[in-house]
Design an enzyme around this catalytic site. Structure first.
Site, PDB file in Angstrom:
ATOM      1  N   LYS A 148      -3.089   8.652   2.487  1.00 53.78           N
ATOM      2  CA  LYS A 148      -4.342   8.541   3.252  1.00 53.78           C
ATOM      3  C   LYS A 148      -4.182   9.160   4.640  1.00 53.78           C
ATOM      4  O   LYS A 148      -5.135   9.716   5.198  1.00 53.78           O
ATOM      5  CB  LYS A 148      -4.785   7.080   3.369  1.00 53.78           C
ATOM      6  CG  LYS A 148      -5.242   6.456   2.055  1.00 53.78           C
ATOM      7  CD  LYS A 148      -6.356   7.214   1.378  1.00 53.78           C
ATOM      8  CE  LYS A 148      -6.966   6.442   0.212  1.00 53.78           C
ATOM      9  NZ  LYS A 148      -7.863   7.286  -0.612  1.00 53.78           N
TER      10      LYS A 148
ATOM     11  N   TYR B 196       0.853  -1.200   0.000  1.00 52.56           N
ATOM     12  CA  TYR B 196       0.000   0.000   0.000  1.00 52.56           C
ATOM     13  C   TYR B 196       0.887   1.247   0.000  1.00 52.56           C
ATOM     14  O   TYR B 196       0.522   2.289  -0.555  1.00 52.56           O
ATOM     15  CB  TYR B 196      -0.960  -0.021   1.197  1.00 52.56           C
ATOM     16  CG  TYR B 196      -2.171   0.874   1.006  1.00 52.56           C
ATOM     17  CD1 TYR B 196      -3.060   0.654  -0.047  1.00 52.56           C
ATOM     18  CD2 TYR B 196      -2.415   1.947   1.859  1.00 52.56           C
ATOM     19  CE1 TYR B 196      -4.159   1.475  -0.235  1.00 52.56           C
ATOM     20  CE2 TYR B 196      -3.511   2.773   1.675  1.00 52.56           C
ATOM     21  CZ  TYR B 196      -4.375   2.528   0.629  1.00 52.56           C
ATOM     22  OH  TYR B 196      -5.459   3.346   0.443  1.00 52.56           O
TER      23      TYR B 196
HETATM   24  N1  LIG Z   1     -11.337  -0.267  -3.198  1.00 48.47           N
HETATM   25  C1  LIG Z   1     -10.872  -0.284  -1.974  1.00 48.47           C
HETATM   26  O1  LIG Z   1     -10.494  -1.329  -1.433  1.00 48.47           O
HETATM   27  C2  LIG Z   1     -10.825   0.995  -1.173  1.00 48.47           C
HETATM   28  C3  LIG Z   1     -10.776   0.912   0.224  1.00 48.47           C
HETATM   29  C4  LIG Z   1     -10.714   2.089   0.967  1.00 48.47           C
HETATM   30  C5  LIG Z   1     -10.689   3.309   0.295  1.00 48.47           C
HETATM   31  N2  LIG Z   1     -10.751   3.345  -1.074  1.00 48.47           N
HETATM   32  C6  LIG Z   1     -10.723   4.656  -1.718  1.00 48.47           C
HETATM   33  O2  LIG Z   1     -11.933   4.869  -2.395  1.00 48.47           O
HETATM   34  C7  LIG Z   1     -11.717   5.849  -3.398  1.00 48.47           C
HETATM   35  C8  LIG Z   1     -12.336   5.375  -4.686  1.00 48.47           C
HETATM   36  O3  LIG Z   1     -11.598   4.271  -5.195  1.00 48.47           O
HETATM   37  P1  LIG Z   1     -12.286   2.966  -5.778  1.00 48.47           P
HETATM   38  O4  LIG Z   1     -11.773   1.816  -5.005  1.00 48.47           O
HETATM   39  O5  LIG Z   1     -13.745   3.158  -5.930  1.00 48.47           O
HETATM   40  O6  LIG Z   1     -11.575   2.820  -7.211  1.00 48.47           O
HETATM   41  P2  LIG Z   1     -11.876   3.521  -8.624  1.00 48.47           P
HETATM   42  O7  LIG Z   1     -10.693   3.179  -9.462  1.00 48.47           O
HETATM   43  O8  LIG Z   1     -13.205   3.129  -9.126  1.00 48.47           O
HETATM   44  O9  LIG Z   1     -11.886   5.070  -8.283  1.00 48.47           O
HETATM   45  C9  LIG Z   1     -10.730   5.860  -8.221  1.00 48.47           C
HETATM   46  C10 LIG Z   1     -11.060   7.113  -8.976  1.00 48.47           C
HETATM   47  O10 LIG Z   1     -10.000   8.063  -8.870  1.00 48.47           O
HETATM   48  C11 LIG Z   1     -10.046   8.770 -10.083  1.00 48.47           C
HETATM   49  N3  LIG Z   1      -8.816   9.516 -10.307  1.00 48.47           N
HETATM   50  C12 LIG Z   1      -7.527   9.090 -10.237  1.00 48.47           C
HETATM   51  N4  LIG Z   1      -6.705  10.085 -10.593  1.00 48.47           N
HETATM   52  C13 LIG Z   1      -7.482  11.165 -10.901  1.00 48.47           C
HETATM   53  C14 LIG Z   1      -7.232  12.470 -11.360  1.00 48.47           C
HETATM   54  N5  LIG Z   1      -5.984  12.911 -11.596  1.00 48.47           N
HETATM   55  N6  LIG Z   1      -8.288  13.307 -11.555  1.00 48.47           N
HETATM   56  C15 LIG Z   1      -9.558  12.886 -11.329  1.00 48.47           C
HETATM   57  N7  LIG Z   1      -9.861  11.657 -10.915  1.00 48.47           N
HETATM   58  C16 LIG Z   1      -8.831  10.799 -10.700  1.00 48.47           C
HETATM   59  C17 LIG Z   1     -10.253   7.698 -11.136  1.00 48.47           C
HETATM   60  O11 LIG Z   1     -10.698   8.257 -12.353  1.00 48.47           O
HETATM   61  C18 LIG Z   1     -11.308   6.862 -10.461  1.00 48.47           C
HETATM   62  O12 LIG Z   1     -12.588   7.327 -10.806  1.00 48.47           O
HETATM   63  C19 LIG Z   1     -10.214   6.076  -3.451  1.00 48.47           C
HETATM   64  O13 LIG Z   1      -9.886   7.200  -2.670  1.00 48.47           O
HETATM   65  C20 LIG Z   1      -9.674   4.827  -2.785  1.00 48.47           C
HETATM   66  O14 LIG Z   1      -8.394   5.033  -2.230  1.00 48.47           O
HETATM   67  C21 LIG Z   1     -10.826   2.212  -1.810  1.00 48.47           C
END
Ligand SMILES: NC(=O)c1ccc[n+]([C@@H]2O[C@H](COP(=O)([O-])OP(=O)(O)OC[C@H]3O[C@@H](n4cnc5c(N)ncnc54)[C@H](O)[C@@H]3O)[C@@H](O)[C@H]2O)c1
Length: 257
Positions: free
Chosen positions: A164, A157
């Protein structure tokens, strides 16, 4: 149940149907919210397609959260079309792929800069632009998505954990700054969910296995469960809560071993 009748929201971070931000968009739209959705360049087609499925057609706009020009343009359009804003969902995060597999001590200056800029600073930029639009509505709610890697070490990570940690601290500083305007700022810290972003973390499926084995609920969570918690914090039901990082992870964070 959280009610969004008459509420105006911006959701940043929808890439595809598995995106947590998409689950939140659906949860709020189903409860009555009118939405603006942004997409990062390459996801235009996906987001346009998905947006057809929301009852009320959203305003769909491009936005790279690394660009101040893009962010300013999004809020100018929202001002024009909506005249105000009640909530913002920040679901964007990024770190260069090589930073999520190499040993942490190999983190590059550029990888660190990009991860912190896109995943943490962008929340400040969005909140700053949203504030006047929220003030026009008597207040608002900003929500971001975090992960326990901010506080504990998970394999690979890496710099995203550092980002984060910065993000969660940013939540508290923004909450203190914007609270007098009745603008709340919170995070949901989600358990691991198989999404596009998650697939960039080497060995992510091992993390899922450990959660299934050890979380008090003996399972992982899904995006809809995260969205329900997000909807609470975004809605008036959460009006007493700000500066909070709410764990929605089947209880994993509470375990010692
Ligand atoms: N999936 C998991 O296990 C998990 C767990 C905890 C937190 N999260 C967090 O949830 C959030 C959403 O992630 P997700 O898992 O739904 O994946 P996801 O890939 O669907 O979403 C990530 C998003 O970030 C956007 N992004 C990245 N760089 C960008 C930029 N320069 N400008 C605009 N948008 C940008 C992407 O287009 C995408 O829509 C993130 O912050 C991720 O860290 C995810």
């Amino acid at each position: 149940m959280s009610d969004f009748t008459g509420k105006l929201g911006l959701v940043v971070g929808v890439a595809n149907k598995r995106s947590i931000a998409w689950a939140i968009a659906q949860a709020t739209a189903q409860r009555g919210a009118r939405l603006a959705l942004t997409y990062q360049g390459r996801f235009e087609e996906h987001v346009n397609e998905l947006s057809q499925g929301l009852g009320q057609p959203p305003l769909v706009l491009p936005c790279d959260v690394g660009s101040d020009t893009d962010i300013a343009a999004v809020f100018a359009r929202i001002q024009e079309e909506f005249g105000g804003l009640d909530f913002v969902v920040h679901g964007a995060a990024f770190a260069p792929r090589e930073e999520l597999s190499a040993p942490f001590s190999q983190t590059t200056r550029e990888g660190f800069r990009v991860a912190l800029d896109i995943s943490a600073y962008s929340l400040i930029a969005l909140a700053r632009h949203a504030a006047p639009l929220m003030e026009a509505r008597g207040g608002g709610s900003v929500l971001t998505l975090s992960y326990l890697g901010s506080d504990r070490v998970f394999p690979n990570y890496n710099v995203m954990g550092v980002a984060k940690a910065a993000l969660e601290s940013t939540v508290r500083y923004l909450a203190a700054d914007l609270g007098p305007k009745n603008i709340r700022v919170n995070a949901v810290s989600a358990g691991p969910i198989k999404t596009l972003a998650a697939s960039g973390i080497a060995g992510f499926s091992n993390i899922l296995t450990v959660y299934r084995d050890r979380a008090p609920l003996r399972r992982t969570v899904d995006a809809n469960e995260v969205a329900e918690a997000a909807a609470f914090l975004l809605s008036d039901a959460g009006r007493g809560v700000t500066g909070e990082v709410m764990m929605v992870d089947a209880g994993f964070h509470a375990t010692g071993m």
